[in-house]
Design a protein around this motif. Structure first.
Motif, PDB file in Angstrom:
ATOM      1  N   HIS A 342     -16.199   1.209 -15.695  1.00 26.23           N
ATOM      2  CA  HIS A 342     -15.756   2.585 -15.960  1.00 26.23           C
ATOM      3  C   HIS A 342     -15.679   3.396 -14.666  1.00 26.23           C
ATOM      4  O   HIS A 342     -14.724   4.146 -14.450  1.00 26.23           O
ATOM      5  N   VAL A 343     -16.681   3.241 -13.815  1.00 20.54           N
ATOM      6  CA  VAL A 343     -16.691   3.977 -12.546  1.00 20.54           C
ATOM      7  C   VAL A 343     -15.514   3.538 -11.679  1.00 20.54           C
ATOM      8  O   VAL A 343     -14.804   4.372 -11.105  1.00 20.54           O
ATOM      9  N   HIS A 344     -15.290   2.212 -11.578  1.00 15.07           N
ATOM     10  CA  HIS A 344     -14.188   1.714 -10.766  1.00 15.07           C
ATOM     11  C   HIS A 344     -12.847   2.202 -11.299  1.00 15.07           C
ATOM     12  O   HIS A 344     -11.955   2.582 -10.523  1.00 15.07           O
ATOM     13  N   ARG A 345     -12.708   2.192 -12.626  1.00 13.35           N
ATOM     14  CA  ARG A 345     -11.439   2.609 -13.216  1.00 13.35           C
ATOM     15  C   ARG A 345     -11.159   4.074 -12.886  1.00 13.35           C
ATOM     16  O   ARG A 345     -10.032   4.448 -12.542  1.00 13.35           O
ATOM     17  N   ALA A 346     -12.199   4.898 -12.982  1.00 11.67           N
ATOM     18  CA  ALA A 346     -12.021   6.321 -12.691  1.00 11.67           C
ATOM     19  C   ALA A 346     -11.707   6.542 -11.212  1.00 11.67           C
ATOM     20  O   ALA A 346     -10.834   7.360 -10.859  1.00 11.67           O
ATOM     21  N   TYR A 347     -12.401   5.833 -10.343  1.00 13.20           N
ATOM     22  CA  TYR A 347     -12.169   5.993  -8.907  1.00 13.20           C
ATOM     23  C   TYR A 347     -10.764   5.522  -8.532  1.00 13.20           C
ATOM     24  O   TYR A 347     -10.054   6.172  -7.739  1.00 13.20           O
ATOM     25  N   TYR A 348     -10.331   4.417  -9.099  1.00 11.02           N
ATOM     26  CA  TYR A 348      -9.002   3.881  -8.832  1.00 11.02           C
ATOM     27  C   TYR A 348      -7.932   4.857  -9.317  1.00 11.02           C
ATOM     28  O   TYR A 348      -6.921   5.112  -8.628  1.00 11.02           O
ATOM     29  N   ALA A 349      -8.138   5.437 -10.490  1.00  3.49           N
ATOM     30  CA  ALA A 349      -7.180   6.406 -11.018  1.00  3.49           C
ATOM     31  C   ALA A 349      -7.087   7.623 -10.102  1.00  3.49           C
ATOM     32  O   ALA A 349      -5.987   8.155  -9.857  1.00  3.49           O
ATOM     33  N   PHE A 350      -8.224   8.066  -9.586  1.00  2.00           N
ATOM     34  CA  PHE A 350      -8.213   9.202  -8.655  1.00  2.00           C
ATOM     35  C   PHE A 350      -7.450   8.858  -7.382  1.00  2.00           C
ATOM     36  O   PHE A 350      -6.628   9.641  -6.897  1.00  2.00           O
ATOM     37  N   GLN A 351      -7.677   7.672  -6.829  1.00  2.00           N
ATOM     38  CA  GLN A 351      -7.007   7.279  -5.591  1.00  2.00           C
ATOM     39  C   GLN A 351      -5.490   7.160  -5.790  1.00  2.00           C
ATOM     40  O   GLN A 351      -4.716   7.426  -4.865  1.00  2.00           O
ATOM     41  N   ARG A 352      -5.066   6.815  -6.991  1.00  2.00           N
ATOM     42  CA  ARG A 352      -3.628   6.668  -7.228  1.00  2.00           C
ATOM     43  C   ARG A 352      -2.889   8.010  -7.239  1.00  2.00           C
ATOM     44  O   ARG A 352      -1.662   8.054  -7.212  1.00  2.00           O
ATOM     45  N   ARG A 353      -3.630   9.102  -7.265  1.00  2.00           N
ATOM     46  CA  ARG A 353      -3.002  10.429  -7.184  1.00  2.00           C
ATOM     47  C   ARG A 353      -2.703  10.826  -5.744  1.00  2.00           C
ATOM     48  O   ARG A 353      -1.963  11.777  -5.500  1.00  2.00           O
ATOM     49  N   LEU A 354      -3.288  10.101  -4.799  1.00  2.00           N
ATOM     50  CA  LEU A 354      -3.088  10.418  -3.389  1.00  2.00           C
ATOM     51  C   LEU A 354      -1.828   9.731  -2.885  1.00  2.00           C
ATOM     52  O   LEU A 354      -1.364   8.738  -3.462  1.00  2.00           O
ATOM     53  N   PRO A 355      -1.244  10.221  -1.785  1.00  2.00           N
ATOM     54  CA  PRO A 355       0.024   9.659  -1.296  1.00  2.00           C
ATOM     55  C   PRO A 355      -0.137   8.214  -0.837  1.00  2.00           C
ATOM     56  O   PRO A 355      -1.203   7.796  -0.377  1.00  2.00           O
ATOM     57  N   LEU A 356       0.959   7.445  -0.972  1.00  2.00           N
ATOM     58  CA  LEU A 356       0.970   6.088  -0.434  1.00  2.00           C
ATOM     59  C   LEU A 356       0.938   6.135   1.090  1.00  2.00           C
ATOM     60  O   LEU A 356       1.422   7.078   1.716  1.00  2.00           O
ATOM     61  N   ARG A 357       0.401   5.070   1.660  1.00  2.00           N
ATOM     62  CA  ARG A 357       0.381   4.938   3.114  1.00  2.00           C
ATOM     63  C   ARG A 357       1.464   3.931   3.520  1.00  2.00           C
ATOM     64  O   ARG A 357       1.329   2.725   3.247  1.00  2.00           O
ATOM     65  N   PRO A 358       2.522   4.363   4.169  1.00  3.01           N
ATOM     66  CA  PRO A 358       3.599   3.442   4.543  1.00  3.01           C
ATOM     67  C   PRO A 358       3.216   2.482   5.657  1.00  3.01           C
ATOM     68  O   PRO A 358       3.991   1.571   5.965  1.00  3.01           O
ATOM     69  N   ASP A 359       2.055   2.693   6.249  1.00  2.00           N
ATOM     70  CA  ASP A 359       1.609   1.832   7.356  1.00  2.00           C
ATOM     71  C   ASP A 359       0.551   0.829   6.921  1.00  2.00           C
ATOM     72  O   ASP A 359      -0.183   0.293   7.758  1.00  2.00           O
ATOM     73  N   LEU A 360       0.458   0.530   5.621  1.00  2.00           N
ATOM     74  CA  LEU A 360      -0.633  -0.306   5.123  1.00  2.00           C
ATOM     75  C   LEU A 360      -0.084  -1.422   4.234  1.00  2.00           C
ATOM     76  O   LEU A 360       0.685  -1.174   3.302  1.00  2.00           O
ATOM     77  N   ALA A 361      -0.510  -2.666   4.536  1.00  2.00           N
ATOM     78  CA  ALA A 361      -0.123  -3.842   3.743  1.00  2.00           C
ATOM     79  C   ALA A 361      -1.370  -4.599   3.319  1.00  2.00           C
ATOM     80  O   ALA A 361      -2.318  -4.745   4.107  1.00  2.00           O
ATOM     81  N   VAL A 362      -1.368  -5.077   2.086  1.00  2.00           N
ATOM     82  CA  VAL A 362      -2.477  -5.856   1.538  1.00  2.00           C
ATOM     83  C   VAL A 362      -2.023  -7.310   1.399  1.00  2.00           C
ATOM     84  O   VAL A 362      -0.956  -7.575   0.832  1.00  2.00           O
ATOM     85  N   TYR A 363      -2.850  -8.220   1.909  1.00  2.00           N
ATOM     86  CA  TYR A 363      -2.542  -9.652   1.859  1.00  2.00           C
ATOM     87  C   TYR A 363      -3.624 -10.384   1.071  1.00  2.00           C
ATOM     88  O   TYR A 363      -4.810 -10.014   1.119  1.00  2.00           O
ATOM     89  N   SER A 364      -3.208 -11.425   0.388  1.00  2.00           N
ATOM     90  CA  SER A 364      -4.161 -12.315  -0.279  1.00  2.00           C
ATOM     91  C   SER A 364      -3.496 -13.671  -0.425  1.00  2.00           C
ATOM     92  O   SER A 364      -2.265 -13.784  -0.404  1.00  2.00           O
ATOM     93  N   ALA A 365      -4.326 -14.706  -0.566  1.00  2.00           N
ATOM     94  CA  ALA A 365      -3.808 -16.063  -0.760  1.00  2.00           C
ATOM     95  C   ALA A 365      -4.781 -16.848  -1.624  1.00  2.00           C
ATOM     96  O   ALA A 365      -5.997 -16.734  -1.460  1.00  2.00           O
TER      97      ALA A 365
END
Length: 758
Positions: A342-365
């Motif tokens: 529940h805490v993570h979901r709320a924090y993630y929802a809050f962060q999604r209201r902030l602007p995207l960062r065009p200088d940031l890429a996420v990688y995974s494999a």
């Protein structure tokens, strides 16, 4: 006289005894006899034993007139044994392939000791296989032998009869025998260990200890478990008759009491109604056999003292508190997990209201396993062409230590992780990101994939139960709907992905970024890779890389590597890489330790292995498509093609022999595979023609600029028509070693290798 006598008692095991006998009689090491003892079994066990005896002279069967129990049945088998060494195998367990040869080799390396202890695994009815806890302890002795006086810790090894080989003249000389009743292994195993003048240890898993759904005595609660008391009484009576062994009494006493407590705590052994009576019997044995000055082990001192005092009420109260604490911990863990979500979901929802960062890429494999595959190649090229975009890797905790120095990474579900998911603009993965990722407008997802599809994928899996089991196809398409780009290595892949992932993404025909290294490697780089892997000068190196099987659980070897190496001889080096789904295979590790093969299953770069090898041997692994970039021989070993094809589904007929489908020479059996290499067919004209057509079909974009095309299209936003046009890569240089049957290059010739004279 046979080397081994394997005693197999049988009682109500008609569903298992065939597998047990097959595991022994199919061993490459054949200097043995099997003594099957039908313990007056009411089912078909005796008949099955007779069937095997009728067709294999190594099998003898003894039929007992009445049921005698496991211990006495084993004693009967021993009385008829003629081998140098005795082994006991329960008829619902099995020997692992190659175990007898490994035991024989280690016995000889240890000077034929009185007792050799080897490792085992437990296989559960639901398919799980668990290693024992004794591997490191067994490995620590090497080929040295000891007595228990020299190494008292040997008595802490699993005290059962079936994890040991006993020299028969030692066994008979010491008068060893099983007592009637349950827990018959404990006294005999301990008696053998304290009497042995030499004990060796083998850290190889030799026995598969089956944990049945029902029928196992150790999981059938009742008064039979009180048999443990007379069994240990017989052990201490044995000690009383051998005053020279008195020094071992304290440790044997500790082992006895620990065993009592272990059984007492398990409801599948001692019923709650019987606990008080069991406790009283344990107290009596404690007081009867406690050595003078005995000090309880630190980890269980309180329980030992409660037994010494006969305090069942305190013991029961402590056990109740222990169980209650365990339940509380589990409840707390579940509550904490729910609250955390529940805490993570709320924090993630809050962060999604902030602007995207065009200088940031996420990688995974590979489900956050580390920096690898196509995403790693894209990230490396992005640092060169788009240095203004910061790359951060999602990496599970266990993989963080293996990351390249300086890698910026984040742990899944950490606070920074949710920030990255919410605000990064670019996402690059060779598998899908988790379902909890919510794609925002403006975010761009790149699916690089991690192989060319020979086997059916996506929606094509639906008709195949082995592949479709536990697959949520609707959820799979929801994840594919997040893709903006699908990186493809050839038109075949583009056609398949379009059909099996029918979603709105752009096909990016770039080639596979991870193959840029293969397309641009120099002879010097190849030589460095061979030197790092220890491939001797002049050897021909084969990379054997089998894939997983949906219809089998765990790594099941389809090739007798020891036999193949013996057929090829010392001019060849075999590198073995198992599929990353599987854990470490101990049999393979043993072959590695003996110098027969090189186990490279955990090597961090499969590209290094491809560069270092002269040829690839695989079954259905998509590595064949990457290896084709090198234009080196690919040999298909397909012993179960029909089963694989029918259970998983395939996109074309790998064994058709048609150009563009079959990459080179093929073999269905081990003998055929060895013949392919010894005859030279692996790199003959026919194989070369097939390889050329296969390479043309599946590697048209792999020119060394695949990662560049992905970075320019995705991170720099260049239009598709402005990207570097893929051009077929040149034929790659072969490893710079001298191959079997050839001489080294003459500095004055035209660079062609000339076969040596016969």
């Amino acid at each position: 006289m046979p080397r081994f006598s394997v005693v197999v008692p049988a009682f109500q095991v008609q569903g298992y005894v065939r597998e047990c006998l097959d595991s022994v009689l199919s061993q490459p090491f054949g200097d043995l006899e099997v003594i099957g003892v039908d313990d007056c079994s009411p089912d078909g066990s005796g008949r099955i034993l007779d069937e095997y005896a009728a067709r294999d002279p190594r099998v003898r069967v003894l039929h007992l007139p009445q049921n005698a129990g496991l211990g006495r049945a084993r004693n009967t088998g021993v009385a008829h044994a003629t081998g140098e060494y005795l082994l006991f195998l329960d008829s619902d367990d099995t020997l692992l392939p190659g175990s007898l040869a490994a035991i024989d080799r280690h016995l000889r390396a240890c000077g034929d000791p009185d007792v050799l202890v080897f490792d085992h695994q437990r296989s559960y009815w639901w398919g799980e296989i668990r290693p024992s806890m004794f591997a490191e302890q067994l490995a620590a002795t090497g080929t040295q032998t000891y007595t228990v006086a020299e190494r008292p810790d040997l008595l802490t090894l699993f005290h059962v009869a079936w994890n040991k080989a006993y020299r028969r003249d030692f066994y008979l000389r010491e008068g060893l025998a099983f007592e009637p009743g349950l827990y018959e292994d404990a006294p005999l195993a301990n008696e053998a260990m304290i009497c042995a003048r030499s004990i060796g240890c083998l850290a190889r898993v030799c026995v598969d200890y089956r944990q049945r759904y029902q029928g196992a005595i150790t999981r059938s609660p009742g008064r039979r478990h009180f048999d443990i008391f007379p069994q240990y009484a017989s052990l201490f009576a044995f000690l009383d008759r051998r005053p020279g062994l008195e020094a071992h009494r304290p440790l044997l006493f500790e082992r006895m009491i620990s065993h009592y407590l272990f059984c007492l705590r398990r409801t599948e052994r001692v019923r709650p109604a019987d606990r008080r009576a069991y406790f009283r019997r344990a107290v009596a044995d404690y007081r009867r056999h406690v050595p003078p000055g005995f000090r309880p082990p630190s980890g269980a001192a309180r329980d030992f003292r409660l037994l010494a005092r006969g305090s069942y009420a305190l013991f029961a109260a402590r056990e109740g508190a222990r169980r209650a604490a365990g339940r509380a911990r589990r409840r707390y863990g579940r509550l904490r997990s729910v609250l955390g979500r529940h805490v993570h979901r709320a924090y993630y929802a809050f962060q999604r209201r902030l602007p995207l960062r065009p200088d940031l890429a996420v990688y995974s494999a590979y489900w956050d396993r580390g920096v690898a595959c196509n995403p790693a190649a894209v990230h490396a090229k992005a640092r060169e062409l788009a240095p203004h975009i910061k790359g951060v890797w999602v990496v599970r905790p266990g993989a963080a230590a293996s990351l390249p120095p300086g890698t910026d990474h984040v742990r899944p579900r950490s606070r920074r992780y949710w920030q990255l998911l919410a605000r990064a603009t670019y996402f690059v993965n060779n598998v899908n990101f988790p379902d909890h990722l919510v794609k925002r407008p403006g975010q761009r997802h790149v699916m690089t994939h991690h192989g060319t599809p020979l086997k059916s994928m996506g929606l094509d899996q639906q008709p195949y139960p082995a592949a479709a089991a536990r697959t949520d196809f609707a959820g799979m398409l929801r994840r594919a709907d997040r893709w903006d780009f699908s990186v493809t290595s050839n038109p075949h892949s583009a056609e398949v992905w379009d059909r099996v992932f029918p979603c709105r993404y752009e096909d990016l025909p770039a080639g596979y970024p991870r193959n840029d290294r293969l397309a641009t490697a120099t002879p010097e780089e190849t030589a460095r890779m061979r030197a790092r892997l220890g491939i001797p000068e002049g050897r021909t190196a084969l990379l054997y890389a089998p894939t997983m099987r949906d219809y089998r659980r765990g790594y099941v070897p389809r090739l007798d590597l020891e036999r193949l190496c013996a057929a090829l001889g010392e001019e060849w080096t075999v590198l073995v890489r198992t599929h990353y789904y599987y854990g470490r295979d101990r049999t393979l590790r043993e072959l590695h330790d003996r110098g027969l093969v090189t186990d490279v299953s955990r090597h961090p770069s499969v590209e290094d292995l491809c560069l270092a090898s002269d040829a690839l041997v695989t079954d259905y692994s998509s590595l064949m498509f990457d290896y084709a970039v090198l234009d080196r021989p690919v040999v298909i070993h397909a012993p179960d093609w029909e089963t694989y094809r029918d259970s998983r589904g395939v996109t074309f007929d790998l064994l058709s022999g048609r150009p563009g489908e079959t990459p080179g020479a093929t073999a269905r059996t081990e003998d055929e595979l060895a013949g392919v290499f010894l005859s030279g067919a692996w790199r003959g004209p026919e194989a070369e023609e097939l390889r050329s057509a296969f390479r043309a079909r599946f590697c048209p974009y792999d020119d060394g600029r695949a990662a560049e095309r992905v970075v320019r299209r995705v991170l720099l936003g260049e239009a598709p028509e402005t990207l570097p046009r893929p051009e077929p890569g040149p034929t790659r240089p072969e490893p710079g070693s001298t191959r079997s049957g050839e001489r080294k290059d003459d500095p004055d010739d035209d660079g062609q290798l000339v076969p040596s004279a016969p």
